[in-house]
Each structure stands twice: as C-alpha cells, then as structure tokens.
Design a protein around this motif. Structure first.
Motif, PDB file in Angstrom:
ATOM      1  N   GLU A  77       0.831  -1.198   0.000  1.00 58.17           N
ATOM      2  CA  GLU A  77       0.000   0.000   0.000  1.00 58.17           C
ATOM      3  C   GLU A  77       0.866   1.248   0.000  1.00 58.17           C
ATOM      4  OE1 GLU A  77      -4.010  -1.714   2.225  1.00 58.17           O
ATOM      5  OE2 GLU A  77      -2.782  -0.173   3.220  1.00 58.17           O
ATOM      6  N   PHE A  78       0.354   2.282  -0.682  1.00 56.62           N
ATOM      7  CA  PHE A  78       1.047   3.554  -0.782  1.00 56.62           C
ATOM      8  C   PHE A  78       0.050   4.665  -0.514  1.00 56.62           C
ATOM      9  CE2 PHE A  78       2.930   0.478  -3.648  1.00 56.62           C
ATOM     10  CZ  PHE A  78       4.285   0.547  -3.329  1.00 56.62           C
ATOM     11  N   PRO A  79       0.431   5.688   0.247  1.00 57.34           N
ATOM     12  CA  PRO A  79      -0.511   6.771   0.544  1.00 57.34           C
ATOM     13  C   PRO A  79      -0.841   7.594  -0.692  1.00 57.34           C
ATOM     14  CG  PRO A  79       1.682   7.297   1.376  1.00 57.34           C
ATOM     15  CD  PRO A  79       1.736   5.875   0.906  1.00 57.34           C
ATOM     16  N   LEU A  80      -2.043   8.118  -0.715  1.00 62.63           N
ATOM     17  CA  LEU A  80      -2.486   8.995  -1.792  1.00 62.63           C
ATOM     18  C   LEU A  80      -2.469  10.437  -1.319  1.00 62.63           C
ATOM     19  CD1 LEU A  80      -5.591   6.987  -3.069  1.00 62.63           C
ATOM     20  CD2 LEU A  80      -3.368   7.189  -4.210  1.00 62.63           C
ATOM     21  N   ALA A  81      -2.207  11.348  -2.253  1.00 66.00           N
ATOM     22  CA  ALA A  81      -2.249  12.775  -1.942  1.00 66.00           C
ATOM     23  C   ALA A  81      -2.743  13.525  -3.170  1.00 66.00           C
ATOM     24  CB  ALA A  81      -0.870  13.293  -1.530  1.00 66.00           C
ATOM     25  N   THR A  82      -3.629  14.471  -2.947  1.00 65.50           N
ATOM     26  CA  THR A  82      -4.162  15.278  -4.038  1.00 65.50           C
ATOM     27  C   THR A  82      -3.140  16.327  -4.468  1.00 65.50           C
ATOM     28  OG1 THR A  82      -5.219  16.717  -2.401  1.00 65.50           O
ATOM     29  CG2 THR A  82      -6.560  14.959  -3.363  1.00 65.50           C
ATOM     30  N   ALA A  83      -3.419  16.971  -5.611  1.00 63.30           N
ATOM     31  CA  ALA A  83      -2.493  17.939  -6.189  1.00 63.30           C
ATOM     32  C   ALA A  83      -2.575  19.291  -5.488  1.00 63.30           C
ATOM     33  CB  ALA A  83      -2.793  18.117  -7.676  1.00 63.30           C
ATOM     34  N   ALA A  84      -1.465  20.020  -5.525  1.00 61.85           N
ATOM     35  CA  ALA A  84      -1.449  21.394  -5.033  1.00 61.85           C
ATOM     36  C   ALA A  84      -2.253  22.286  -5.977  1.00 61.85           C
ATOM     37  CB  ALA A  84      -0.006  21.891  -4.932  1.00 61.85           C
ATOM     38  N   HIS A  85      -2.699  23.391  -5.462  1.00 58.37           N
ATOM     39  CA  HIS A  85      -3.470  24.342  -6.260  1.00 58.37           C
ATOM     40  C   HIS A  85      -2.606  24.975  -7.345  1.00 58.37           C
ATOM     41  CE1 HIS A  85      -6.212  27.475  -7.413  1.00 58.37           C
ATOM     42  NE2 HIS A  85      -5.294  28.396  -7.135  1.00 58.37           N
ATOM     43  N   VAL A  86      -3.213  25.141  -8.521  1.00 54.22           N
ATOM     44  CA  VAL A  86      -2.637  25.951  -9.595  1.00 54.22           C
ATOM     45  C   VAL A  86      -3.760  26.826 -10.143  1.00 54.22           C
ATOM     46  CG1 VAL A  86      -0.895  24.227 -10.219  1.00 54.22           C
ATOM     47  CG2 VAL A  86      -3.118  24.202 -11.374  1.00 54.22           C
ATOM     48  N   PRO A  87      -3.432  27.916 -10.840  1.00 52.08           N
ATOM     49  CA  PRO A  87      -4.488  28.731 -11.437  1.00 52.08           C
ATOM     50  C   PRO A  87      -5.342  27.908 -12.392  1.00 52.08           C
ATOM     51  CG  PRO A  87      -2.376  29.873 -11.527  1.00 52.08           C
ATOM     52  CD  PRO A  87      -2.090  28.464 -11.081  1.00 52.08           C
ATOM     53  N   LEU A  88      -6.594  28.299 -12.559  1.00 53.22           N
ATOM     54  CA  LEU A  88      -7.510  27.560 -13.424  1.00 53.22           C
ATOM     55  C   LEU A  88      -6.950  27.430 -14.838  1.00 53.22           C
ATOM     56  CD1 LEU A  88     -10.250  26.266 -12.808  1.00 53.22           C
ATOM     57  CD2 LEU A  88     -11.348  28.269 -13.823  1.00 53.22           C
ATOM     58  N   SER A  89      -6.211  28.419 -15.282  1.00 50.38           N
ATOM     59  CA  SER A  89      -5.635  28.377 -16.633  1.00 50.38           C
ATOM     60  C   SER A  89      -4.577  27.295 -16.779  1.00 50.38           C
ATOM     61  CB  SER A  89      -5.028  29.734 -16.989  1.00 50.38           C
ATOM     62  OG  SER A  89      -3.992  30.068 -16.069  1.00 50.38           O
ATOM     63  N   GLU A  90      -4.089  26.758 -15.651  1.00 47.02           N
ATOM     64  CA  GLU A  90      -3.100  25.684 -15.681  1.00 47.02           C
ATOM     65  C   GLU A  90      -3.672  24.373 -15.134  1.00 47.02           C
ATOM     66  OE1 GLU A  90      -0.051  25.825 -17.036  1.00 47.02           O
ATOM     67  OE2 GLU A  90      -0.689  27.809 -17.721  1.00 47.02           O
ATOM     68  N   ALA A  91      -4.956  24.362 -14.835  1.00 49.06           N
ATOM     69  CA  ALA A  91      -5.567  23.221 -14.154  1.00 49.06           C
ATOM     70  C   ALA A  91      -6.042  22.145 -15.119  1.00 49.06           C
ATOM     71  CB  ALA A  91      -6.739  23.693 -13.305  1.00 49.06           C
ATOM     72  N   VAL A  92      -6.051  20.925 -14.604  1.00 46.81           N
ATOM     73  CA  VAL A  92      -6.649  19.772 -15.288  1.00 46.81           C
ATOM     74  C   VAL A  92      -7.924  19.417 -14.529  1.00 46.81           C
ATOM     75  CG1 VAL A  92      -6.363  17.342 -15.914  1.00 46.81           C
ATOM     76  CG2 VAL A  92      -4.401  18.917 -16.030  1.00 46.81           C
ATOM     77  N   GLY A  93      -9.020  19.269 -15.260  1.00 50.02           N
ATOM     78  CA  GLY A  93     -10.271  18.936 -14.600  1.00 50.02           C
ATOM     79  C   GLY A  93     -11.114  17.981 -15.422  1.00 50.02           C
ATOM     80  N   CYS A  94     -12.036  17.323 -14.750  1.00 49.54           N
ATOM     81  CA  CYS A  94     -13.028  16.480 -15.413  1.00 49.54           C
ATOM     82  C   CYS A  94     -14.399  17.055 -15.109  1.00 49.54           C
ATOM     83  CB  CYS A  94     -12.946  15.038 -14.911  1.00 49.54           C
ATOM     84  SG  CYS A  94     -11.375  14.219 -15.281  1.00 49.54           S
ATOM     85  N   ILE A  95     -15.261  17.123 -16.106  1.00 53.24           N
ATOM     86  CA  ILE A  95     -16.595  17.680 -15.898  1.00 53.24           C
ATOM     87  C   ILE A  95     -17.624  16.837 -16.629  1.00 53.24           C
ATOM     88  CG2 ILE A  95     -16.189  19.365 -17.748  1.00 53.24           C
ATOM     89  CD1 ILE A  95     -18.160  21.217 -16.163  1.00 53.24           C
ATOM     90  N   SER A  96     -18.599  16.349 -15.878  1.00 54.84           N
ATOM     91  CA  SER A  96     -19.701  15.562 -16.437  1.00 54.84           C
ATOM     92  C   SER A  96     -20.951  16.433 -16.414  1.00 54.84           C
ATOM     93  CB  SER A  96     -19.907  14.295 -15.603  1.00 54.84           C
ATOM     94  OG  SER A  96     -20.984  13.535 -16.113  1.00 54.84           O
TER      95      SER A  96
END
Length: 275
Positions: free
Chosen positions: A152-171
């Motif tokens: 097992e390995f710990p999970l960690a979310t990404a640090a904040h970046v401006p929306l113009s540099e962000a990756v997102g998923c939208i349904s």
C-alpha cells in the motif's frame, strides 16, 4: 461507535468479482448481453448484474447486518434508496462504473463500493480491473492505493494551480440547459477539461494528484460516495456548488470535488455564474 470494517478484505472481494464476472465478459459480450435502461448511454450488461450478485452474496457473509444497495438492485427496487437513508449500516456498490465504456470495449471502467453508517460514509473503495489495484479510504485514516500484492502507498491530491493551468473532469450531461449554456463556454479558461465517462477513474485521477477538480450532477450514491471519501482523505475538498457538504442523502444538485479548498473555490468561481 463506528463499525469495524476490513477494507483489505473488501478490496479483495471487488478483485474476485472482477476476475470471476467482469473481465471474462470484457470485449466478449453478445448483443443480447447489453440492454438500455433509460437511454442509449445508460446501459446495463450481463457483467454488471453478475458482478453485483457476486458482491452481494459475499457481503451477506462479511457484513450480514448491512443493507445492500447496488445500482442494479435499485433499478429493480427503487425503495432501496429510501432504506439507505435510515440504515444503521449499508454497503453501496456500483458493479461496473463506466458501463458504456465497458460495453464498447473501452478499457476504462471500475468497481466501486462505499460503507455507510447512519448517514456517514466510513469507507470507500475504487478497484481498477485492468490495472489490478484498488484505491481505498477509511474515515479519518487517510487514503491509499493497494496493489494486488498487498503493498500500500498513501495517496495525496495535487497542489493548487491557477484555473488556466488546471486539469479537470466535468460531467455536464445532467446539467439543466441554462447552467450548461453558462458553464461550457467558461471551460476555455481551463488548461485541460475532459470526461472519462467513468467517475471512478476521474476520482482516482483526482485522489492521486493527476487533476485539480472534478464536477458532477445527478448525485447517485454509488457514483460518488467512494470517490468523495477517498478524495477527502487524500487531502482534497468536496462540496456542492452552494458550499454545503455532500452527504449520502444527496441525489440532486451539482458537486465539485477538488484537490484543495483553494482549487475548489477556483473551479466554483471560474466556471459557475453567480446566483
């Protein structure tokens, strides 16, 4: 007192179900094995139903006191959702998240499970049958990735970046028309905006630091309870667009899951019109 849940055994159960009932049918379905539920993009296959039966049977042995709420069970008996709201302990399962991908032979689908105790999600699991690993979380104990070897390995979310540099998923399929018209043009301000047609993998991406946000409507519990808990336990922030928390009682509305509270506010303010 919170129930004692053996999440490692539950992860192995999802793996067993996938190996027995899902993977042998992948790219091996006949026309009669695929049926529409509400539309041409809302499908059920023999693999969904067989995997859910497998998981339900094993859960009766592991958690005999728990209410079992599967996506396909609810399709047959909608009153199960009302019983979930009042259950002392419940197992919520999506046997194949991303059924449209599975039915089309696209290798992007997942098996999802949440354990709900008196209206609170206390454990969440998302198993990837092709990668043969599971992301899981327990309330207050962090989130981790579990390999088939048991490592097992710990999970960690990404640090904040401006929306113009962000990756997102939208349904946005179930957005009201006016909201859809308002939000879609604003996606031009996001570096990458995608839709995997599989919330399980979108939550996995988010919880492992591969994206900054994911946005959903039509908040059915099997689609979101596991991923929300895993995201939160990995360090992320989740809430509906009005700022209220997401709970197992929610069925409607719009949900933003993000790698941080700052990223949540950036997505909310940058993509949604003010009321």
């Amino acid at each position: 007192m919170k129930p004692t849940i053996d999440v490692a055994r539950l992860a192995e159960l999802l793996r067993e179900a996938a190996k027995a009932e899902i993977m042998p049918r992948f790219r091996n379905l006949s026309d009669g094995d695929i049926r529409e539920k509400t539309s041409a993009t809302d499908l059920v296959t023999e693999a969904d139903e067989a995997a859910e039966r497998f998981i339900a049977r094993e859960c009766r042995s592991l958690l005999p006191e728990a209410l079992f709420v599967g996506e396909e069970s609810v399709a047959a008996d909608a009153s199960l959702l009302d019983r979930l709201d009042a259950a002392d302990l419940a197992v919520v399962v999506d046997p194949i998240d991303g059924t449209a991908n599975f039915a089309a032979g696209v290798p992007l689908f997942a098996v999802m499970m949440a354990i709900v105790s008196r209206g609170e999600t206390v454990a969440g699991l998302i198993y990837d049958p092709l990668g043969d690993d599971c992301m899981l979380a327990e309330k207050g104990a962090g989130a981790r990735r579990r390999l088939s070897s048991g490592e097992e390995f710990p999970l960690a979310t990404a640090a904040h970046v401006p929306l113009s540099e962000a990756v997102g998923c939208i349904s946005y399929t179930y957005f009201p028309d006016e909201l859809k018209k308002a939000v879609l043009p604003r996606l031009s301000g996001v570096k990458i905006a995608g839709n995997y047609r599989c919330a399980g993998h979108e939550y996995r991406l988010l919880a492992s630091g591969g994206s900054q946000f994911a946005i959903y409507s039509k908040l059915m519990p099997w689609d979101h309870l596991p991923g929300v808990l895993i995201t939160q336990e990995a360090g992320g922030h989740v809430g509906k667009i009005d700022g209220s928390p997401y709970t197992p009682l929610d069925r409607e509305g719009t949900l933003i899951a993000a790698g941080s509270e700052e990223s949540w506010h950036a997505a909310r303010e940058g993509l949604f019109p003010r009321a």
